[in-house]
Scaffold this motif. Sequence first.
Motif, short mmCIF file in Angstrom:
data_model
loop_
_atom_site.label_atom_id
_atom_site.label_comp_id
_atom_site.label_asym_id
_atom_site.label_seq_id
_atom_site.Cartn_x
_atom_site.Cartn_y
_atom_site.Cartn_z
N VAL A 1 9.18 9.58 5.48
CA VAL A 1 8.22 8.57 5.93
C VAL A 1 8.16 7.43 4.92
CG1 VAL A 1 5.75 8.11 6.30
CG2 VAL A 1 6.80 10.14 7.31
N TYR A 2 8.23 7.78 3.66
CA TYR A 2 8.07 6.80 2.59
C TYR A 2 9.38 6.20 2.08
CZ TYR A 2 3.07 7.54 2.20
OH TYR A 2 1.71 7.56 2.45
N LEU A 3 10.52 6.60 2.62
CA LEU A 3 11.80 6.06 2.14
C LEU A 3 11.91 4.54 2.24
CD1 LEU A 3 14.54 8.66 3.03
CD2 LEU A 3 13.58 8.09 0.81
N PRO A 4 11.35 3.89 3.27
CA PRO A 4 11.45 2.42 3.31
C PRO A 4 10.75 1.73 2.13
CG PRO A 4 10.85 3.26 5.46
CD PRO A 4 10.76 4.41 4.50
N PHE A 5 9.94 2.49 1.41
CA PHE A 5 9.17 1.93 0.30
C PHE A 5 9.74 2.33 -1.05
CE2 PHE A 5 6.71 2.93 4.07
CZ PHE A 5 6.47 1.65 4.49
N SER A 6 11.00 2.75 -1.02
CA SER A 6 11.73 3.13 -2.22
C SER A 6 12.90 2.17 -2.40
CB SER A 6 12.25 4.56 -2.06
OG SER A 6 13.28 4.59 -1.08
N ASP A 7 13.69 2.40 -3.41
CA ASP A 7 14.89 1.58 -3.62
C ASP A 7 15.85 1.70 -2.43
OD1 ASP A 7 13.96 0.68 -6.05
OD2 ASP A 7 15.11 2.13 -7.23
N GLU B 1 14.44 -3.71 7.68
CA GLU B 1 13.69 -4.74 8.40
C GLU B 1 12.35 -4.15 8.82
OE1 GLU B 1 14.78 -7.87 8.93
OE2 GLU B 1 16.65 -7.44 7.87
N LYS B 2 11.43 -5.01 9.23
CA LYS B 2 10.11 -4.55 9.68
C LYS B 2 10.23 -3.51 10.78
CE LYS B 2 7.63 -8.82 8.69
NZ LYS B 2 6.84 -9.93 9.26
N GLU B 3 11.07 -3.80 11.75
CA GLU B 3 11.22 -2.90 12.90
C GLU B 3 11.75 -1.53 12.47
OE1 GLU B 3 12.55 -6.01 12.76
OE2 GLU B 3 11.17 -7.05 14.11
N GLN B 4 12.69 -1.53 11.54
CA GLN B 4 13.24 -0.28 11.04
C GLN B 4 12.17 0.52 10.30
OE1 GLN B 4 16.40 -2.34 8.84
NE2 GLN B 4 17.79 -0.76 9.64
N THR B 5 11.35 -0.16 9.53
CA THR B 5 10.29 0.49 8.78
C THR B 5 9.27 1.12 9.72
OG1 THR B 5 10.59 -1.01 6.91
CG2 THR B 5 8.46 0.11 7.07
N LYS C 1 0.83 -1.22 0.00
CA LYS C 1 0.00 0.00 0.00
C LYS C 1 0.86 1.26 0.00
CE LYS C 1 -4.18 1.75 2.13
NZ LYS C 1 -5.21 1.51 3.13
N LEU C 2 1.90 1.28 0.80
CA LEU C 2 2.72 2.49 0.89
C LEU C 2 3.75 2.58 -0.23
CD1 LEU C 2 3.06 2.87 4.76
CD2 LEU C 2 1.35 3.82 3.19
N ILE D 1 8.55 5.18 10.15
CA ILE D 1 7.24 5.82 9.97
C ILE D 1 6.86 6.61 11.22
CG2 ILE D 1 4.76 5.45 9.61
CD1 ILE D 1 5.53 2.92 7.99
N LYS D 2 7.03 5.99 12.38
CA LYS D 2 6.66 6.66 13.63
C LYS D 2 7.49 7.92 13.87
CE LYS D 2 5.01 2.73 16.38
NZ LYS D 2 5.32 1.91 17.57
N SER D 3 8.79 7.81 13.73
CA SER D 3 9.65 8.96 14.05
C SER D 3 9.51 10.07 13.02
CB SER D 3 11.10 8.52 14.18
OG SER D 3 11.61 8.06 12.96
N GLN D 4 9.41 9.71 11.76
CA GLN D 4 9.31 10.75 10.74
C GLN D 4 7.93 11.41 10.71
OE1 GLN D 4 11.81 12.13 8.97
NE2 GLN D 4 13.14 10.80 10.18
#
Length: 122
Positions: A80-86, A92-96, A38-39, A100-103
């Motif tokens: 916020v959306y960088l984990p969903f880019s190249d 990892e899930k935890e990093q993602t 989705k993201l 999202i939370k911190s950004q």
Amino acid sequence: MRQAVNLSGQAKSLIALAEETLECYLSNEISFEKLHVKLTDKFKKIDEIYRMGINIGLSPYECKDISTKFQSLIAHAHNVYLPFSDIGKGFEKEQTVFNIKSQTKRYHEALAGFEYELKKIQ
């Protein structure tokens, strides 16, 4: 300034989507894979908003405060959306989730500052 307000509104809706999607994941309503799909689908849009935002140009000295706040909010929205880019392919899930939370927290702080500065010049 109109373009900055328009772009901040577009970013705001994408941040709301990220927060809602994360909440669904954290409450086990959707899987991490669904969150990711989705993201990831929205990364292109936030990247476009970010690129348009950084290309607005230099503001007059009198508007430097609002310009700085805008650049900050647009950068945090993009982050916020960088984990969903190249760039984020190895996250990892935890990093993602942490990202999202911190950004989003930093985005909301920057948004409040932008809205405050906007009121000062209107």
